[in-house]
Design a protein around this motif. Structure first.
Motif, PDB file in Angstrom:
ATOM      1  N   ASP A  43      57.992 -15.277  -0.277  1.00 24.57           N
ATOM      2  CA  ASP A  43      58.254 -14.648   1.020  1.00 24.57           C
ATOM      3  C   ASP A  43      57.274 -15.167   2.075  1.00 24.57           C
ATOM      4  N   ASP A  44      55.999 -15.118   1.755  1.00 23.98           N
ATOM      5  CA  ASP A  44      54.973 -15.533   2.719  1.00 23.98           C
ATOM      6  C   ASP A  44      55.035 -17.038   3.009  1.00 23.98           C
ATOM      7  N   ALA A  45      55.306 -17.821   1.966  1.00 22.02           N
ATOM      8  CA  ALA A  45      55.335 -19.281   2.148  1.00 22.02           C
ATOM      9  C   ALA A  45      56.459 -19.684   3.102  1.00 22.02           C
ATOM     10  N   GLU A  46      57.641 -19.075   2.939  1.00 23.42           N
ATOM     11  CA  GLU A  46      58.765 -19.438   3.821  1.00 23.42           C
ATOM     12  C   GLU A  46      58.538 -18.924   5.233  1.00 23.42           C
ATOM     13  N   MET A  47      57.936 -17.752   5.357  1.00 22.95           N
ATOM     14  CA  MET A  47      57.656 -17.214   6.697  1.00 22.95           C
ATOM     15  C   MET A  47      56.700 -18.151   7.447  1.00 22.95           C
ATOM     16  N   THR A  48      55.716 -18.658   6.725  1.00 27.09           N
ATOM     17  CA  THR A  48      54.775 -19.601   7.335  1.00 27.09           C
ATOM     18  C   THR A  48      55.496 -20.878   7.744  1.00 27.09           C
ATOM     19  N   LEU A  49      56.383 -21.349   6.865  1.00 33.45           N
ATOM     20  CA  LEU A  49      57.140 -22.568   7.157  1.00 33.45           C
ATOM     21  C   LEU A  49      58.024 -22.373   8.388  1.00 33.45           C
ATOM     22  N   CYS A  50      58.669 -21.239   8.488  1.00 32.12           N
ATOM     23  CA  CYS A  50      59.564 -20.945   9.624  1.00 32.12           C
ATOM     24  C   CYS A  50      58.790 -20.970  10.947  1.00 32.12           C
ATOM     25  N   ASN A  51      57.589 -20.421  10.922  1.00 31.91           N
ATOM     26  CA  ASN A  51      56.776 -20.375  12.145  1.00 31.91           C
ATOM     27  C   ASN A  51      57.565 -19.714  13.272  1.00 31.91           C
ATOM     28  N   LYS A  52      57.926 -18.474  13.033  1.00 35.45           N
ATOM     29  CA  LYS A  52      58.831 -17.757  13.937  1.00 35.45           C
ATOM     30  C   LYS A  52      58.268 -17.599  15.351  1.00 35.45           C
ATOM     31  N   GLN A  53      59.136 -17.842  16.305  1.00 33.19           N
ATOM     32  CA  GLN A  53      58.786 -17.762  17.722  1.00 33.19           C
ATOM     33  C   GLN A  53      59.188 -16.395  18.291  1.00 33.19           C
ATOM     34  N   PRO A  54      58.686 -16.072  19.477  1.00 31.15           N
ATOM     35  CA  PRO A  54      59.028 -14.770  20.077  1.00 31.15           C
ATOM     36  C   PRO A  54      60.537 -14.546  20.229  1.00 31.15           C
ATOM     37  N   ASP A  55      61.311 -15.624  20.356  1.00 32.42           N
ATOM     38  CA  ASP A  55      62.768 -15.457  20.492  1.00 32.42           C
ATOM     39  C   ASP A  55      63.475 -15.445  19.130  1.00 32.42           C
ATOM     40  N   ASN A  56      62.686 -15.267  18.074  1.00 27.58           N
ATOM     41  CA  ASN A  56      63.204 -15.153  16.700  1.00 27.58           C
ATOM     42  C   ASN A  56      63.762 -16.451  16.120  1.00 27.58           C
ATOM     43  N   THR A  57      63.482 -17.576  16.755  1.00 26.71           N
ATOM     44  CA  THR A  57      63.885 -18.855  16.176  1.00 26.71           C
ATOM     45  C   THR A  57      62.708 -19.439  15.413  1.00 26.71           C
ATOM     46  N   CYS A  58      63.033 -20.354  14.507  1.00 21.33           N
ATOM     47  CA  CYS A  58      61.964 -21.015  13.748  1.00 21.33           C
ATOM     48  C   CYS A  58      61.531 -22.283  14.490  1.00 21.33           C
ATOM     49  N   LYS A  59      60.252 -22.556  14.421  1.00 25.55           N
ATOM     50  CA  LYS A  59      59.739 -23.818  14.942  1.00 25.55           C
ATOM     51  C   LYS A  59      58.929 -24.450  13.811  1.00 25.55           C
ATOM     52  N   SER A  60      59.673 -24.954  12.846  1.00 24.33           N
ATOM     53  CA  SER A  60      59.044 -25.427  11.615  1.00 24.33           C
ATOM     54  C   SER A  60      58.460 -26.822  11.770  1.00 24.33           C
ATOM     55  N   SER A  61      57.443 -27.095  10.966  1.00 28.65           N
ATOM     56  CA  SER A  61      56.870 -28.449  10.928  1.00 28.65           C
ATOM     57  C   SER A  61      57.854 -29.409  10.257  1.00 28.65           C
ATOM     58  N   VAL A  62      58.827 -28.850   9.533  1.00 24.79           N
ATOM     59  CA  VAL A  62      59.901 -29.657   8.939  1.00 24.79           C
ATOM     60  C   VAL A  62      61.147 -29.435   9.803  1.00 24.79           C
ATOM     61  N   PRO A  63      61.515 -30.428  10.624  1.00 25.74           N
ATOM     62  CA  PRO A  63      62.615 -30.222  11.577  1.00 25.74           C
ATOM     63  C   PRO A  63      63.909 -29.742  10.940  1.00 25.74           C
ATOM     64  N   ALA A  64      64.194 -30.181   9.730  1.00 21.79           N
ATOM     65  CA  ALA A  64      65.456 -29.787   9.079  1.00 21.79           C
ATOM     66  C   ALA A  64      65.437 -28.339   8.603  1.00 21.79           C
ATOM     67  N   TRP A  65      64.257 -27.729   8.599  1.00 20.68           N
ATOM     68  CA  TRP A  65      64.203 -26.312   8.221  1.00 20.68           C
ATOM     69  C   TRP A  65      64.480 -25.483   9.473  1.00 20.68           C
ATOM     70  N   THR A  66      65.759 -25.291   9.731  1.00 21.10           N
ATOM     71  CA  THR A  66      66.223 -24.674  10.971  1.00 21.10           C
ATOM     72  C   THR A  66      66.225 -23.139  10.871  1.00 21.10           C
ATOM     73  N   THR A  67      66.508 -22.518  12.003  1.00 15.88           N
ATOM     74  CA  THR A  67      66.640 -21.053  12.031  1.00 15.88           C
ATOM     75  C   THR A  67      67.793 -20.616  11.126  1.00 15.88           C
ATOM     76  N   GLU A  68      68.859 -21.410  11.108  1.00 13.12           N
ATOM     77  CA  GLU A  68      70.009 -21.074  10.256  1.00 13.12           C
ATOM     78  C   GLU A  68      69.606 -21.079   8.780  1.00 13.12           C
ATOM     79  N   LYS A  69      68.787 -22.053   8.421  1.00  9.91           N
ATOM     80  CA  LYS A  69      68.305 -22.109   7.023  1.00  9.91           C
ATOM     81  C   LYS A  69      67.447 -20.883   6.720  1.00  9.91           C
TER      82      LYS A  69
END
Lengths: 150, 60
Positions: A43-69
């Motif tokens: 749970d924590d590892a994926e949350m860190t990867l997602c790097n959630k933004q205030p608008d609830n989208t992910c801004k991941s260091s891995v571009p293919a790890w999208t908000t949809e993922k």
């Protein structure tokens, strides 16, 4: 009328049964602690990867790890966490029921599902992949222990 | 991978896990410790549920 001597084996058997039941319950409870730890790690590892933004989208260091993922991952993890919580409640009861055993199997199935999501997207050295590998390894080790011992 | 390595991956779950796991072997896991885990599950489920529902709310 039973004598003190004739009661001794019965009492010994009762004490042995009680001791075994206690050991099995404690074993099941430790399994629950371990399941919680591995799910928390994923749970924590994926949350860190997602790097959630205030608008609830992910801004991941891995571009293919999208908000949809992340959303898909979250759906599976909700099921896994709910199964983990049910298992945790189930080990309080004696004896351990078939439903509690099924909960551990459900955790295992959801870990497989999220592994499918990260496949071909995250590198093997990703924290999420490492956490998932560790979690699946832990559940595989725990399943027989839980099914036989509890 | 050892339990220590698993928990090194979890920042939020680390403290709770260590506390309970350390006492589990010697004194057993108590109902209170299981309750603490259930509470942690509740928080994680709520957080994940909110994220899982993002697409569903967009669809409506």
């Amino acid at each position: 009328m039973p004598t003190r001597r004739s009661l001794a084996p019965i009492l010994a058997a009762l004490f042995l049964f009680a001791a075994c039941a206690t050991t099995q319950v404690q074993k099941a409870r430790i399994v629950s602690v371990d399941v919680h730890a591995v799910l928390a790690a994923v749970d924590d590892a994926e949350m860190t990867l997602c790097n959630k933004q205030p608008d609830n989208t992910c801004k991941s260091s891995v571009p293919a790890w999208t908000t949809e993922k992340h959303v898909e991952f979250s759906k599976h993890l909700v099921t896994a966490l709910k199964a983990g919580r049910a298992l945790n409640e189930g080990v309080k009861a004696v004896p351990i029921t078939g439903q509690t055993k099924a909960d551990l199997t459900a955790v295992s199935a959801e870990l497989e599902a999220v592994t499918g999501l990260v496949k071909d997207i995250l590198p093997p050295n990703s924290t999420v992949v490492i956490a998932l590998t560790a979690a699946k390894d832990a559940v595989l080790r725990l399943l027989p222990l839980f099914l036989e011992g509890a | 991978m050892t339990p220590m390595e698993w928990i090194a991956l979890a920042e939020q779950g680390f403290e709770l896990f260590m506390k309970i796991r350390n006492s589990a072997k010697s004194a057993g896991v108590t109902d209170e410790q299981l309750d603490a885990i259930t509470l942690d599950y509740d928080q994680r489920i709520a957080r994940r549920q909110a994220d899982a529902d993002v697409r569903g709310s967009d669809d409506h």
